[in-house]
Design an enzyme around this catalytic site. Structure first.
Site: not given
Ligand code: ATP
Ligand code: MG
Length: 564
Positions: A42, A267, A277
């Protein structure tokens, strides 16, 4: 260094439970042997080390099976998203060494199709426009132990729903006044299936679609259908989406589209590190750090500025593996990965971070020698460089003690020490300034000790130095961990992660003196400053500024060795 660090395609050499699933699918011909994955960020912030794990996994699977991995921006929350974030995400993925082949995709590319899918659900009697307020909606939803209640709007006719959904699209409602909900099961033990919202009204400008839309689809509805539209075969995501999988499957089954397989993995969590983020954005917005690319941040752009290499991050992601159970990885393992890479690949140089003046009283005033010193102790191919030597030098404050402690391996009054790649010197006199601080060391050098041991005495060790007249001044930034608590994110009663910021995470040394060969190196270039650590020239500053990537001491290597 292992060869793998150099190849650039080491990701996913080792199999894991996901490759086992894909191998089975390929045997049974489930997706006609095709492997198509996607990385769906995102664009509401910069990518961090957790995303690197997901990138290495998704792009790595595509490489391993000669498939393709799409980059798809999951852009359904325009208020929080921006083009700056989109550009940074593209830059970071490319820098990590991965390629999404075609133009990046956007969930917003599919807004027309998603709207049509929603209309189709209404026509199937599987979606309805609901006018409950958010508070009422919460009340009707039930709890983990109690079933929910049906909305009074649940049994509207198809015609009425079509008319109201059109009115939503045409801007006849204010934000939050009505929503479109899937009609599934308010008594489901899985709360995600209790008539989830699939469309809401938001009168906001979208960075890709402008003012075309005032209704936006929700994540759970958008994601599965975008996967289906792109013919994704394996939709890999993190464990928190496990409970959403029944909804992913319900939408695709109900609409009869292509049906990618959602697979969840654990994760990445790192100790002493925040990977969210939202929290990283708070550190930036509230000016705890210089910006998203501050070298202390766990963002990919911060790590790049800190001096991490793409190979070191890929190698780290390969080593931590892919599993189905949550765990916390020691940040020392990440530091080990960059140290290993730089030990093999970074040239050595001398930099005096906290200079004190040394005068060699028996060295002629107008004399100057050019010494030739190896760039890398283990790699002859790295060649040699010229380092000037003269009567006035700088050594580091920390390398002199008037009264040396036991086992002192540096310079002391009346003690002798070798200058790296140069002569042995002995300190004869200490000169103090008005405040009683050491201002100058008067020493003599032994002219028979260039490349030879001295006769009749032994120097206590080897220290680094620069010629005062030839040295270039620079600013050197020593970084330490941004948090001094192992789990800054965890529940700490009244404290938040901001309460654990390490006040000593940055030390600026503005009076460093570097050997002249460091005077005009490219931004981003890395060196081992002898006896100090690994440093890289800052990517963003015009002045000569070096960032410490990591110290020389590797506590992780010791832990690893003990475990074996
Ligand atoms: P955040 O929690 O930092 O906001 P998010 O999951 O909301 O992260 P996205 O932009 O939706 O952020 O993430 C893109 C991809 O990266 C998703 O498939 C998510 O599952 C993966 N991802 C995010 N954080 C991690 C992590 N700590 N380890 C592995 N994969 C991750
Ligand atoms: Mg997300």
């Amino acid at each position: 260094m292992s060869e793998t660090l150099k190849t650039g395609s080491e990701s996913l050499k080792t199999g894991n439970f996901i490759t086992q699933i894909i191998d089975k699918d390929n045997e049974s011909g489930k997706h006609a042997g095709r492997v198509m994955t996607r990385f769906p960020p995102e664009p509401n912030g910069y990518l961090h080390i957790g995303h690197a794990k997901s990138i290495c996994l998704n792009f790595g699977l595509a490489q391993r099976y000669q498939g393709q991995c799409n980059l798809r921006f999951d852009d359904t929350n325009p208020e929080k998203e921006s083009v700056e974030y989109i550009n940074s995400i593209k830059e970071d993925i490319s820098w990590l060494g991965f390629d999404w082949h075609e133009e990046p995709k956007f969930a917003s590319d599919y807004f027309d199709q998603l709207y049509d899918f929603a209309v189709q659900l209404i026509k199937l009697g599987k979606a309805y426009v609901c006018e409950l307020t958010p508070d009422e909606m919460r009340e009707y939803r039930g709890t983990l132990t109690e079933p929910g209640k049906n909305s009074p709007y649940r049994d509207r006719t198809v015609e009425e729903n079509l008319q109201l959904f059109t009115a939503m699209k045409e801007g006849k409602y204010k934000d939050g006044e009505v929503v479109l909900r899937a009609k599934i099961d308010m008594a489901s033990p899985n709360i995600n299936l209790r008539d989830p919202i699939i469309y809401r009204v938001r009168h906001v400008h979208h960075h890709q679609t402008g003012n075309t839309w005032c209704v936006y689809p929700m994540y759970d509805f958008t994601h599965c259908l975008s996967d289906a539209l792109e013919n994704i075969t394996h939709s890999v995501c993190t464990l928190e989406f496990q409970d959403h999988r029944p909804l992913y499957d319900w939408v695709l089954d109900t609409l009869g589209t292509a049906h990618p397989q959602q697979i969840e993995f654990a994760r990445l969590n790192l100790n002493y590190t925040v990977t969210s983020k939202r929290k990283l954005k708070q550190l930036v917005d509230d000016k705890y750090v210089e910006g998203w690319d501050d070298p202390r941040m766990s963002t990919i752009s911060g790590m790049r500025r800190r001096g991490y290499t793409p190979a070191s991050i890929r190698n780290f992601c390969e080593r931590i593996g892919v599993t189905k159970s949550d765990s916390v990885v020691d940040v020392g393992m990440l530091e080990h990965a960059i140290r290993e890479d730089l030990d093999a690949n970074a040239n050595r140089a001398m930099a005096v971070l906290r200079p004190i003046k040394v005068t060699l009283t028996n060295y002629p005033e107008d004399k100057e020698e050019i010494l030739s010193i190896a760039n890398h102790p283990k790699n002859e191919a790295a060649g040699k460089r010229e380092v000037p030597f003269a009567r006035t030098l700088y050594i580091d404050e920390a390398d002199f003690a008037e009264v040396p402690p036991k086992k002192w391996k540096r310079l002391s009054l009346n003690g002798a020490v070798r200058l790296r790649g140069s002569y042995v010197i002995t300190c004869d006199e200490v000169i103090y300034d008005a405040e009683g601080k050491v201002a100058e060391l008067r020493c003599h050098y032994d002219e028979n000790t260039l490349g030879k041991n001295p006769e009749g005495y032994k120097p206590s060790g080897v220290i680094h130095w620069v010629s005062a007249e030839h040295a270039v001044p620079a600013e050197v930034r020593l970084y330490d961990r941004l948090f001094n608590e192992e789990a800054p994110d965890a529940n700490h009663e009244s404290k938040t992660f901001l309460d654990f910021i390490n006040p000593e995470s940055l030390t600026v040394l503005s009076n460093a003196r570097l050997e002249p060969s460091l005077g005009n190196v490219a931004k981003g270039q890395s060196f081992q400053f002898e006896r100090e650590g690994y440093f890289c020239r800052d990517l963003t500053k015009e002045d000569l500024v070096f960032n410490r990537t990591v110290t020389l001491r590797d506590s992780w290597a010791k832990i690893e060795a003990k475990g074996k």
